[in-house]
Motif scaffolding. Structure first.
Motif, PDB file in Angstrom:
ATOM      1  N   ILE A 104       0.838  -1.202   0.000  1.00 33.39           N
ATOM      2  CA  ILE A 104       0.000   0.000   0.000  1.00 33.39           C
ATOM      3  C   ILE A 104       0.871   1.250   0.000  1.00 33.39           C
ATOM      4  O   ILE A 104       0.628   2.204  -0.759  1.00 33.39           O
ATOM      5  N   LYS A 105       1.911   1.248   0.841  1.00 34.34           N
ATOM      6  CA  LYS A 105       2.790   2.415   0.908  1.00 34.34           C
ATOM      7  C   LYS A 105       3.492   2.658  -0.421  1.00 34.34           C
ATOM      8  O   LYS A 105       3.695   3.812  -0.823  1.00 34.34           O
ATOM      9  N   LEU A 108       1.171   4.356  -2.871  1.00 33.93           N
ATOM     10  CA  LEU A 108       0.914   5.768  -2.600  1.00 33.93           C
ATOM     11  C   LEU A 108       1.834   6.695  -3.385  1.00 33.93           C
ATOM     12  O   LEU A 108       1.466   7.833  -3.694  1.00 33.93           O
ATOM     13  N   VAL A 114      -2.830   7.439  -4.816  1.00 33.19           N
ATOM     14  CA  VAL A 114      -3.793   7.874  -3.795  1.00 33.19           C
ATOM     15  C   VAL A 114      -5.207   7.853  -4.371  1.00 33.19           C
ATOM     16  O   VAL A 114      -6.156   7.419  -3.712  1.00 33.19           O
ATOM     17  N   ILE A 117      -6.473   4.202  -4.457  1.00 30.13           N
ATOM     18  CA  ILE A 117      -6.857   3.682  -3.142  1.00 30.13           C
ATOM     19  C   ILE A 117      -8.142   4.347  -2.647  1.00 30.13           C
ATOM     20  O   ILE A 117      -9.014   3.695  -2.064  1.00 30.13           O
ATOM     21  N   ASN A 200     -10.318   6.859   2.984  1.00 33.44           N
ATOM     22  CA  ASN A 200      -9.161   6.256   2.331  1.00 33.44           C
ATOM     23  C   ASN A 200      -8.197   7.325   1.814  1.00 33.44           C
ATOM     24  O   ASN A 200      -6.982   7.184   1.917  1.00 33.44           O
ATOM     25  N   SER A 204      -4.504   7.830   3.283  1.00 36.70           N
ATOM     26  CA  SER A 204      -3.416   7.649   2.323  1.00 36.70           C
ATOM     27  C   SER A 204      -2.469   8.846   2.334  1.00 36.70           C
ATOM     28  O   SER A 204      -1.244   8.690   2.311  1.00 36.70           O
ATOM     29  N   LYS A 208       1.400   8.829   3.392  1.00 39.45           N
ATOM     30  CA  LYS A 208       2.397   9.317   2.441  1.00 39.45           C
ATOM     31  C   LYS A 208       3.258  10.418   3.072  1.00 39.45           C
ATOM     32  O   LYS A 208       4.475  10.440   2.912  1.00 39.45           O
TER      33      LYS A 208
END
Length: 213
Positions: A104-105, A108, A114, A117, A200, A204, A208
């Motif tokens: 997920i990171k 981003l 972003v 997500i 979300n 996010s 980030k």
């Protein structure tokens, strides 16, 4: 190179390729998964909703005031994000450090990461969980129990993603309950989609920003 060494080389290459796939994922693959969620939601409704399925499909997107629903949803999403941020900064709550959170990171920092997500998950998961599963559940059981069961399923789907921290699972369950309540109260998907997308998106951006510090 001998035959045995070639086999061993192929094995090493296969492991490295699998490891690389686990370490990263393309946004196109993520959007394909979201598409599967949407298709699954509509298929479930067509198969299991029963009489009135077509009028229900239309009702999911009808609202007396769409902009008001969206605004209310965004407000709920931002407030939920603020609550999580406070818990993060003033308690021992933290994001689990596992393969999925690392993915997920990485997402981003990709172009439109972003956005993917926030909007991809916000729209597809709400169609599947609130529009389809909750809608079907309320046909066969009392509203509270349908909300509870669907929220537990929603939490279960995210267990691999957040494994390692039981409190994050509790938060995801709570978010599922809130999103379901929004759907029940407004009778349409606009508010839960807006809340889910806002949540979300905000989370996010916070993740980030934290990664840059």
């Amino acid at each position: 190179m001998t035959k045995m060494k070639k086999v061993q080389r192929l094995g090493v290459d296969g492991v490295e390729e699998n490891k690389q796939q686990l370490d990263d994922i393309s946004l196109a693959s993520v959007w394909q998964s979201f598409g599967i969620f949407i298709i699954a939601g509509y298929v479930l409704l067509l198969l299991f909703f029963g009489e009135g399925r077509f009028s229900y499909l239309q009702t999911m997107w009808e609202a007396e005031n769409v902009l008001l629903d969206i605004g209310f949803g965004v407000l709920i999403g931002v407030l939920f994000t603020g609550t999580i941020a406070l818990l993060y900064y003033f308690t021992s709550l933290s994001m689990p450090d596992n393969q999925y959170t690392k993915l997920i990171k990485k997402m981003l920092y990709k172009k439109y990461g972003v956005f993917t997500i926030a909007f991809g998950a916000g729209i597809s998961e709400e169609i599947l969980f609130r529009g389809a599963l909750l809608g079907i559940g309320m046909k066969y059981m009392e509203t509270f129990w349908a909300l509870l069961v669907v929220s537990l399923i929603f939490m279960a789907l995210h267990i691999p993603q957040y494994k390692g921290n039981i409190w994050v699972h509790v938060i995801v369950f709570g978010m599922g309950m809130v999103l379901g309540w929004l759907f029940i109260e407004t009778g349409a998907l606009w508010a839960p989609i807006a809340a889910h997308t806002a949540y979300n998106g905000c989370i996010s951006l916070l993740m980030k920003r934290q990664g840059r510090e």
